[in-house]
Design a protein around this motif. Structure first.
Motif, PDB file in Angstrom:
ATOM      1  N   THR A 261      24.499 -22.300  23.537  1.00 54.39           N
ATOM      2  CA  THR A 261      23.272 -22.064  22.776  1.00 54.39           C
ATOM      3  C   THR A 261      22.793 -20.650  23.065  1.00 54.39           C
ATOM      4  O   THR A 261      22.605 -20.279  24.221  1.00 54.39           O
ATOM      5  N   ILE A 262      22.615 -19.871  21.994  1.00 50.46           N
ATOM      6  CA  ILE A 262      22.121 -18.501  22.154  1.00 50.46           C
ATOM      7  C   ILE A 262      20.741 -18.439  21.521  1.00 50.46           C
ATOM      8  O   ILE A 262      20.548 -18.905  20.394  1.00 50.46           O
ATOM      9  N   LYS A 263      19.770 -17.881  22.267  1.00 50.22           N
ATOM     10  CA  LYS A 263      18.409 -17.775  21.714  1.00 50.22           C
ATOM     11  C   LYS A 263      17.915 -16.338  21.794  1.00 50.22           C
ATOM     12  O   LYS A 263      17.900 -15.748  22.867  1.00 50.22           O
ATOM     13  N   LEU A 279      19.341 -12.575  17.905  1.00 57.12           N
ATOM     14  CA  LEU A 279      20.299 -13.502  17.308  1.00 57.12           C
ATOM     15  C   LEU A 279      20.242 -14.866  18.005  1.00 57.12           C
ATOM     16  O   LEU A 279      20.183 -14.955  19.222  1.00 57.12           O
ATOM     17  N   SER A 280      20.216 -15.917  17.204  1.00 62.82           N
ATOM     18  CA  SER A 280      20.267 -17.277  17.751  1.00 62.82           C
ATOM     19  C   SER A 280      21.427 -18.024  17.118  1.00 62.82           C
ATOM     20  O   SER A 280      21.696 -17.851  15.924  1.00 62.82           O
ATOM     21  N   LEU A 281      22.105 -18.858  17.927  1.00 66.98           N
ATOM     22  CA  LEU A 281      23.323 -19.498  17.448  1.00 66.98           C
ATOM     23  C   LEU A 281      23.657 -20.686  18.346  1.00 66.98           C
ATOM     24  O   LEU A 281      23.265 -20.733  19.505  1.00 66.98           O
ATOM     25  N   GLU A 282      24.347 -21.658  17.762  1.00 68.93           N
ATOM     26  CA  GLU A 282      24.717 -22.833  18.541  1.00 68.93           C
ATOM     27  C   GLU A 282      26.171 -23.183  18.222  1.00 68.93           C
ATOM     28  O   GLU A 282      26.552 -23.183  17.051  1.00 68.93           O
ATOM     29  N   VAL A 283      26.962 -23.466  19.225  1.00 69.36           N
ATOM     30  CA  VAL A 283      28.314 -23.960  18.978  1.00 69.36           C
ATOM     31  C   VAL A 283      28.435 -25.325  19.645  1.00 69.36           C
ATOM     32  O   VAL A 283      28.082 -25.487  20.817  1.00 69.36           O
ATOM     33  N   ARG A 284      28.909 -26.313  18.876  1.00 71.63           N
ATOM     34  CA  ARG A 284      28.950 -27.688  19.383  1.00 71.63           C
ATOM     35  C   ARG A 284      30.356 -28.082  19.816  1.00 71.63           C
ATOM     36  O   ARG A 284      31.339 -27.512  19.345  1.00 71.63           O
ATOM     37  N   ALA A 285      30.398 -29.056  20.673  1.00 69.43           N
ATOM     38  CA  ALA A 285      31.685 -29.606  21.068  1.00 69.43           C
ATOM     39  C   ALA A 285      32.352 -30.207  19.837  1.00 69.43           C
ATOM     40  O   ALA A 285      31.698 -30.830  19.005  1.00 69.43           O
ATOM     41  N   GLY A 286      33.645 -29.986  19.700  1.00 68.99           N
ATOM     42  CA  GLY A 286      34.375 -30.586  18.590  1.00 68.99           C
ATOM     43  C   GLY A 286      34.239 -29.856  17.280  1.00 68.99           C
ATOM     44  O   GLY A 286      34.533 -30.410  16.221  1.00 68.99           O
ATOM     45  N   ILE A 474      30.654 -21.529   9.097  1.00 67.99           N
ATOM     46  CA  ILE A 474      30.817 -20.084   9.158  1.00 67.99           C
ATOM     47  C   ILE A 474      29.447 -19.436   9.326  1.00 67.99           C
ATOM     48  O   ILE A 474      28.532 -19.704   8.539  1.00 67.99           O
ATOM     49  N   ALA A 475      29.296 -18.627  10.368  1.00 71.05           N
ATOM     50  CA  ALA A 475      28.078 -17.826  10.526  1.00 71.05           C
ATOM     51  C   ALA A 475      28.433 -16.414  10.096  1.00 71.05           C
ATOM     52  O   ALA A 475      29.404 -15.838  10.581  1.00 71.05           O
ATOM     53  N   VAL A 476      27.665 -15.869   9.148  1.00 72.70           N
ATOM     54  CA  VAL A 476      27.957 -14.518   8.665  1.00 72.70           C
ATOM     55  C   VAL A 476      27.076 -13.539   9.410  1.00 72.70           C
ATOM     56  O   VAL A 476      25.855 -13.709   9.491  1.00 72.70           O
ATOM     57  N   MET A 477      27.704 -12.525   9.960  1.00 68.27           N
ATOM     58  CA  MET A 477      26.960 -11.550  10.748  1.00 68.27           C
ATOM     59  C   MET A 477      26.862 -10.249   9.972  1.00 68.27           C
ATOM     60  O   MET A 477      27.842  -9.743   9.419  1.00 68.27           O
ATOM     61  N   TYR A 478      25.642  -9.722   9.906  1.00 72.84           N
ATOM     62  CA  TYR A 478      25.421  -8.449   9.231  1.00 72.84           C
ATOM     63  C   TYR A 478      24.373  -7.672  10.009  1.00 72.84           C
ATOM     64  O   TYR A 478      23.287  -8.187  10.285  1.00 72.84           O
ATOM     65  N   GLU A 479      24.681  -6.456  10.387  1.00 73.58           N
ATOM     66  CA  GLU A 479      23.790  -5.579  11.146  1.00 73.58           C
ATOM     67  C   GLU A 479      23.149  -6.293  12.336  1.00 73.58           C
ATOM     68  O   GLU A 479      21.938  -6.243  12.539  1.00 73.58           O
ATOM     69  N   GLY A 480      23.961  -6.990  13.095  1.00 67.48           N
ATOM     70  CA  GLY A 480      23.485  -7.580  14.345  1.00 67.48           C
ATOM     71  C   GLY A 480      22.762  -8.895  14.199  1.00 67.48           C
ATOM     72  O   GLY A 480      22.269  -9.442  15.182  1.00 67.48           O
ATOM     73  N   LYS A 481      22.660  -9.401  12.964  1.00 59.59           N
ATOM     74  CA  LYS A 481      21.970 -10.683  12.776  1.00 59.59           C
ATOM     75  C   LYS A 481      22.889 -11.675  12.078  1.00 59.59           C
ATOM     76  O   LYS A 481      23.810 -11.295  11.372  1.00 59.59           O
ATOM     77  N   ILE A 482      22.555 -12.967  12.248  1.00 60.15           N
ATOM     78  CA  ILE A 482      23.230 -13.985  11.459  1.00 60.15           C
ATOM     79  C   ILE A 482      22.462 -14.094  10.153  1.00 60.15           C
ATOM     80  O   ILE A 482      21.294 -14.483  10.144  1.00 60.15           O
ATOM     81  N   VAL A 483      23.088 -13.731   9.032  1.00 62.18           N
ATOM     82  CA  VAL A 483      22.359 -13.740   7.759  1.00 62.18           C
ATOM     83  C   VAL A 483      22.575 -15.048   7.004  1.00 62.18           C
ATOM     84  O   VAL A 483      21.949 -15.256   5.960  1.00 62.18           O
ATOM     85  N   GLY A 484      23.395 -15.916   7.528  1.00 56.85           N
ATOM     86  CA  GLY A 484      23.554 -17.189   6.849  1.00 56.85           C
ATOM     87  C   GLY A 484      24.608 -18.018   7.543  1.00 56.85           C
ATOM     88  O   GLY A 484      25.562 -17.477   8.108  1.00 56.85           O
ATOM     89  N   ILE A 485      24.420 -19.338   7.532  1.00 54.84           N
ATOM     90  CA  ILE A 485      25.459 -20.229   8.054  1.00 54.84           C
ATOM     91  C   ILE A 485      25.897 -21.108   6.893  1.00 54.84           C
ATOM     92  O   ILE A 485      25.070 -21.743   6.237  1.00 54.84           O
ATOM     93  N   VAL A 486      27.184 -21.094   6.587  1.00 58.38           N
ATOM     94  CA  VAL A 486      27.658 -21.787   5.390  1.00 58.38           C
ATOM     95  C   VAL A 486      28.799 -22.728   5.736  1.00 58.38           C
ATOM     96  O   VAL A 486      29.441 -22.618   6.781  1.00 58.38           O
TER      97      VAL A 486
END
Lengths: 523, 358
Positions: A261-263, A279-286, A474-486
């Motif tokens: 978990t990134i906050k 930037l905030s992001l989460e990666v789950r098991a599996g 998919i997390a899209v990264m643009y200029e140091g930020k996550i601009v969308g998770i698709v």
């Protein structure tokens, strides 16, 4: 009708290193004005063949004809006099020199011992306009993009008057836009009567730009085919020598608890600018979380921050319930991180060391490899032999150096090392960069297998195909930020491309449906 | 396997060829000055190996050179160029003699090891300064160690004149029980100054080989030297390894100085300039390809040149100046091994082609 005279004819080329035949009776003909692709797996012998043509190596046997005349190419300058110029995969540029200085290097025109800089600059400008090779002639190489460095390399060969160009893996280092530009440049070059040999293992690129293609497998020329009438699948099968699958076989993900978990993460790059911004992001098991984005949007900094290679400015990174920001790399590794680094030569391997020493790089200080500060060489070798077997690393023995492995096998060695430690969280940064389809298939299968074993996987890649095929989100990264998770099943390549270029998700969807309508209207 | 064998063959060919070419150039120089090279080299070999005394002196001279060469090779493995071996050796020499002459009544069983350890630590700390500055401030170890050479020289000379003696140029001899001299060995070697330093050099060579190839620390030092980025990725502590490698390197240089102080001379005297032994040790390490066994051989060779060279003026009339030129030309070819490597590659490349045509 194009002039079909053969500009290059290589007959029965054999190059032997000790008992190993890198090239075994290879035949190659290149016609004037064509783009001729040389396709083959890593270590198939493509580069050896081209090094022979460019005078870096001398063949053990075989004949070479340039414009119908039999020649002996004994040095790169002899090759250049015959009109052959090579752009190497690793550019041969002097960082501290300007592009002009680099281009004229070795062929400087002087007057009374002074450089005729202005004339050279004029000539370079003309060449660059004629072929659409845009460069800034007075910029220093260290300050320009990789794409421009490559254009400078191509200009260097043109400036020397070469009309047979060899490009070694030219797209390996380029962004998708730069690749498109390069393809245009290649076409304009052949229009002017230049002949081009392009070494690659990327089949789409061959389909996009090449006229004919010679396939090399394990040092032998397998076939020369007409690209237009050969399908991608056929080319891939020819190259690998068996049927390969492009699709990644996988069942839907079964994501469980978050592992990473990134906050509000902020990371500065070495010039002090913010490369990762809040930037905030989460990666789950599996699950496999893919990070898409154009090179230079903070992906590398993000990964270096997670792995402890770069300082975190602010924010938190939690791995397996433990805050790990700014902890030493070893503590993070032991918390449960496996890391397949982006640059396998810089971070992944110690090239002059043996394979068994490299495979113990993360665990050498623990039993059984080390006891009372003494290494147990036999235990290291035994474990390495097991990994070599299990991960199909092709090498003579575990005592060979990492340097002696081909790119794909180097990557397999790293993957073996990282996965065999059974980390809960695995980062794979550009894991298939520069590898051939066979190796790519293998690596993708391994990543999916890790996911199915309940591991969390973070995949960072500049290749859209790879991100779309392998990831579950998919997390899209643009200029140091996550601009969308698709969701890769719901997003199109175009939408993803727009997101990567900085549009918001809604905008991208809107633009996409609009253009969809327009094309429908046209119909 | 074959290419690896070929590589080690080239690796061995280069230093051997360097020496041969150096000897040939030396012969040409002697001819040019009108001396007989065969007589010259004959007297050199005689002067190095011709009698037990000369053999003893050659071994005496080689011992500290080998230890200092090993010191250079350890820093070099970690990617550092320790050019301050001379200063570190001088500090080791100074401190060991100082400790020994300060306690003339203490038993040799205590005084001897304490003096040796004090000297080793002095050299280690002297190099450690450069290591710490490099690790924490990124300063170049080359500049710092060069400067520390001068500092060591002048500190030593000041202390000899003002603290260890009353404005004399040399200290008193160290007490008999603190000396590394061994009577039976000297007698065996015709009264030469060969001493226990010879055995120390043998033991240290084995220890360094074990340390670099068998221990976790040696593995880390080699890793950091070959690829600092991958070492960081693997969680190795770069700062620790920088300081550690410089510390050990300096400690060995200090030990080389101890051998001079407590073995060869049994005192310390004012130095006219930075002692050559550190630079010779560097050349020994480079000629020995930074491998312990290679360093032993090249250390012996250097000692033979120096000790044997000293007999050339008397034995064959070749003046000292020409002897020095001959020795220098041999060392020059050692330094120019790139050139030799280039020609070997060119030569073997051509041979490949010929074989193919047949």
């Amino acid at each position: 009708m194009p002039d079909t005279a053969n500009v290059i004819e290589m007959r029965g080329i054999t190059k032997q290193f000790g008992s190993f035949k890198a090239n075994d009776n290879i035949n190659l003909t290149v016609k004037k004005g064509e783009v001729h692709a040389l396709l083959g797996e890593n270590g198939a012998g493509k580069s050896t063949l081209m090094n022979i043509l460019s005078g870096l190596l001398e063949p053990t046997s075989g004949e070479i004809y340039v414009n119908g005349e039999k020649v002996h190419i004994t040095s790169p300058s002899a090759s250049s006099r015959l009109g052959i110029g090579m752009v190497h995969q690793h550019f041969m540029l002097v960082d501290k020199f300007t592009i002009t200085e680099n281009i004229i290097l070795g062929t400087e025109k002087t007057k009374l011992g002074f450089l005729e800089r202005r004339e050279a600059q004029q000539e370079i400008k003309e060449l660059s306009e004629r072929y659409g090779l845009f460069v800034d002639p007075s910029a220093k190489v260290e300050s320009v993009s990789v794409g421009m460095q490559q254009r400078a390399e191509i200009l260097k060969t043109l400036y020397r008057g070469n009309d047979i160009l060899i490009l070694d893996e030219p797209t390996a280092v380029l962004t998708p836009q730069e690749i498109t530009e390069l393809m245009d440049i290649l076409r304009s070059l052949t229009k002017e009567g230049k002949s081009i040999i392009i070494i690659t293992h990327k089949i789409e690129e061959i389909k996009a730009v090449a006229d004919r293609c010679t396939v090399i497998r394990r040092g032998k020329s397998v076939d020369t085919v007409d690209v237009k009438t050969t399908s991608q699948q056929e080319l891939a099968d020819l190259m690998v020598g068996r049927s390969v699958s492009f699709k990644v076989d996988k069942t839907p993900a079964q994501p469980k608890e978050p592992v990473l978990t990134i906050k509000n993460l902020v990371v500065k790059e070495n010039r002090g600018l913010e490369a990762v911004k809040d930037l905030s992001l989460e990666v789950r098991a599996g699950e496999i979380l893919g990070i898409a984005g154009i090179d230079g949007n903070g992906q590398s900094e993000l990964i270096h921050a997670i792995t402890g290679l770069t300082k975190v400015e602010s924010g938190t990174i939690t791995l397996e319930g433990k805050e790990i920001q700014n902890l030493p790399p070893r503590v993070i590794t032991e918390t449960g991180l496996g890391h397949i680094p982006e640059d396998r030569h810089k971070h992944g391997l110690i090239l002059p060391m043996t394979i068994y020493e490299n495979m113990a790089l993360q665990t050498y200080y623990k039993e059984p490899f080390s006891k009372n500060n003494f290494l147990n060489k036999e235990a290291m070798q035994k474990s390495a032999r097991k990994l070599i077997e299990e991960y199909d690393v092709r090498t003579q023995s575990e005592n060979s150096t990492a340097e002696s492995l081909s790119g794909g096998n180097q990557q397999k060695a790293i993957i073996a090392r990282e996965i065999s430690r059974q980390p809960k969280f695995l980062i794979a940064a550009q894991p298939t960069r520069g590898l051939d389809v066979g190796a790519i298939e293998y690596i993708h299968r391994n990543l999916v297998e890790q996911r199915d074993n309940g591991k969390a996987v973070l995949l960072m890649s500049f290749e859209l195909d790879e991100v779309m095929n392998v990831s579950d989100r998919i997390a899209v990264m643009y200029e140091g930020k996550i601009v969308g998770i698709v969701d890769p099943r719901e997003v199109t390549e175009q939408e993803l491309g727009l997101l990567m270029a900085g549009s918001s998700l809604e905008k991208a969807k809107a633009l996409e449906s609009q253009s969809g309508k327009e094309s429908a209207n046209v119909k | 396997m074959l290419s690896e064998n070929k590589k080690t063959l080239t690796n061995l060919t280069v230093p051997i060829l360097s020496v041969v070419l150096g000897l040939v150039l030396g012969a040409l120089i002697m001819l040019g000055f009108g001396y007989d090279p065969i007589a010259g080299y004959q007297s050199m070999i005689n002067g190095a190996l011709g009698s037990p005394f000369y053999i003893g002196e050659t071994l005496r001279y080689a011992s500290p050179l080998i230890i200092i060469g090993l010191g250079f090779s350890i820093a070099n493995s970690a990617g550092f160029f320790n050019i301050g071996l001379s200063g570190q050796a001088l500090m080791g020499w100074l401190v060991s003699v100082w400790v020994a002459i300060s306690f003339p009544d203490v038993s040799g069983l205590i005084l001897l090891p304490v003096s040796v350890i004090a000297g080793v630590l002095a050299g280690a700390i002297w190099a450690g300064i450069a290591g710490v500055l490099r690790a924490y401030f990124g300063t170049s170890e080359v500049i710092i160690t060069i400067m520390l050479n001068y500092t060591a020289l002048h500190v030593t000379n000041y202390l000899i004149r003002n603290v260890l003696t009353e404005s004399s140029d040399a200290t008193a001899r160290i007490p008999e029980q603190a000396s590394l001299r061994m009577d039976w060995l000297s007698q065996l070697a015709g009264g030469s100054r060969v001493n226990a330093g010879l055995f120390i050099a043998i033991v240290v060579t084995i220890l360094v080989w074990i340390f670099m190839t068998k221990t976790t620390m040696g593995y880390e030092i080699r890793s950091v030297g070959m690829n600092p980025f991958a070492s960081q990725y693997a969680g190795m502590n770069a700062k620790k390894n920088i300081i550690l490698s410089m510390f050990i390197s300096g400690g060995l240089a200090g030990l080389g100085g101890v051998l001079e102080g407590m073995g060869t001379f049994n005192n310390i005297f004012v130095q006219a300039g930075i002692p050559n032994i550190g630079f010779d040790g560097m050349a020994v390490a480079l000629l020995g390809l930074s491998h312990p066994l290679g360093i032993v051989f090249s250390g012996l060779l250097f000692a033979m040149l120096k000790i044997g060279g000293a007999s050339m003026p008397l034995g064959s009339g070749v003046p000292t100046e020409v002897v020095d030129i001959v020795i220098a030309s041999i060392i020059f070819f050692v330094g120019a091994n790139y050139l030799i490597r280039f020609f070997i590659n060119k030569f073997s490349g051509k041979k490949d082609v010929k074989g193919g045509v047949k």
